[in-house]
Design a protein around this motif. Sequence first.
Motif, PDB file in Angstrom:
ATOM      1  N   MET A  72     -37.807  49.914  -1.771  1.00 27.91           N
ATOM      2  CA  MET A  72     -36.838  48.838  -1.542  1.00 27.91           C
ATOM      3  C   MET A  72     -37.567  47.570  -1.094  1.00 27.91           C
ATOM      4  SD  MET A  72     -34.659  47.338   1.276  1.00 27.91           S
ATOM      5  CE  MET A  72     -35.690  48.077   2.440  1.00 27.91           C
ATOM      6  N   GLN A  73     -38.581  47.710  -0.249  1.00 26.50           N
ATOM      7  CA  GLN A  73     -39.333  46.543   0.206  1.00 26.50           C
ATOM      8  C   GLN A  73     -40.099  45.888  -0.946  1.00 26.50           C
ATOM      9  OE1 GLN A  73     -41.080  48.704   3.714  1.00 26.50           O
ATOM     10  NE2 GLN A  73     -40.753  46.707   4.659  1.00 26.50           N
ATOM     11  N   LYS A  74     -40.616  46.684  -1.865  1.00 28.79           N
ATOM     12  CA  LYS A  74     -41.296  46.115  -3.027  1.00 28.79           C
ATOM     13  C   LYS A  74     -40.322  45.314  -3.878  1.00 28.79           C
ATOM     14  CE  LYS A  74     -45.114  49.302  -3.433  1.00 28.79           C
ATOM     15  NZ  LYS A  74     -46.010  49.965  -4.336  1.00 28.79           N
ATOM     16  N   ILE A  75     -39.105  45.826  -4.024  1.00 25.91           N
ATOM     17  CA  ILE A  75     -38.084  45.105  -4.786  1.00 25.91           C
ATOM     18  C   ILE A  75     -37.721  43.804  -4.072  1.00 25.91           C
ATOM     19  CG2 ILE A  75     -35.667  45.169  -5.562  1.00 25.91           C
ATOM     20  CD1 ILE A  75     -36.168  48.241  -6.030  1.00 25.91           C
ATOM     21  N   ALA A  76     -37.543  43.877  -2.756  1.00 27.13           N
ATOM     22  CA  ALA A  76     -37.170  42.692  -1.978  1.00 27.13           C
ATOM     23  C   ALA A  76     -38.222  41.589  -2.093  1.00 27.13           C
ATOM     24  CB  ALA A  76     -36.954  43.063  -0.516  1.00 27.13           C
ATOM     25  N   ALA A  77     -39.481  41.964  -2.279  1.00 27.23           N
ATOM     26  CA  ALA A  77     -40.565  40.984  -2.356  1.00 27.23           C
ATOM     27  C   ALA A  77     -40.703  40.349  -3.739  1.00 27.23           C
ATOM     28  CB  ALA A  77     -41.876  41.655  -1.964  1.00 27.23           C
TER      29      ALA A  77
END
Length: 145
Positions: free
Chosen positions: A91-96
């Motif tokens: 999810m953090q990779k997507i958010a970035a």
Amino acid sequence: MKKLAIAAISALGLCTPAVAQDKPETLVTILTAPEPQTQLMAMVLAMQAAKQGVAQHVLLCGPAGDLALKDAPDAATAPQPPKGMSPQGLMQKIAAMPGAKVEVCAIYLPGRGADPSVLLDGVTVAKPPAMASAMIAPGARIASY
């Protein structure tokens, strides 16, 4: 005879393949599921869509909102097979990603008695009118887990 012809034409319409839709501009992923495996799969599919050029808008509600917490439960951060990725990590990779949005439901933080300071960087609180607009946008497709 006329009724038979109309019935035949109608039946042919049901047998033809569906017309392929154009690729959406945005994938709106609404995630509420509490299971880490479901959460991770939702993020895997969102990431795959992003790799195909589709902008990401993720809405985390209920138990899935815990993915957005700085102090997330172990279920959100524990590595999952087969690649050892956690739901929160992906999810953090997507958010970035450029243009991506990851938000928690507007009622998630008040329900926890918390404020936005508990959220990871890059995660914000959804505004219902803006979220509704994102969901009904002509170029959007919704996936819900």
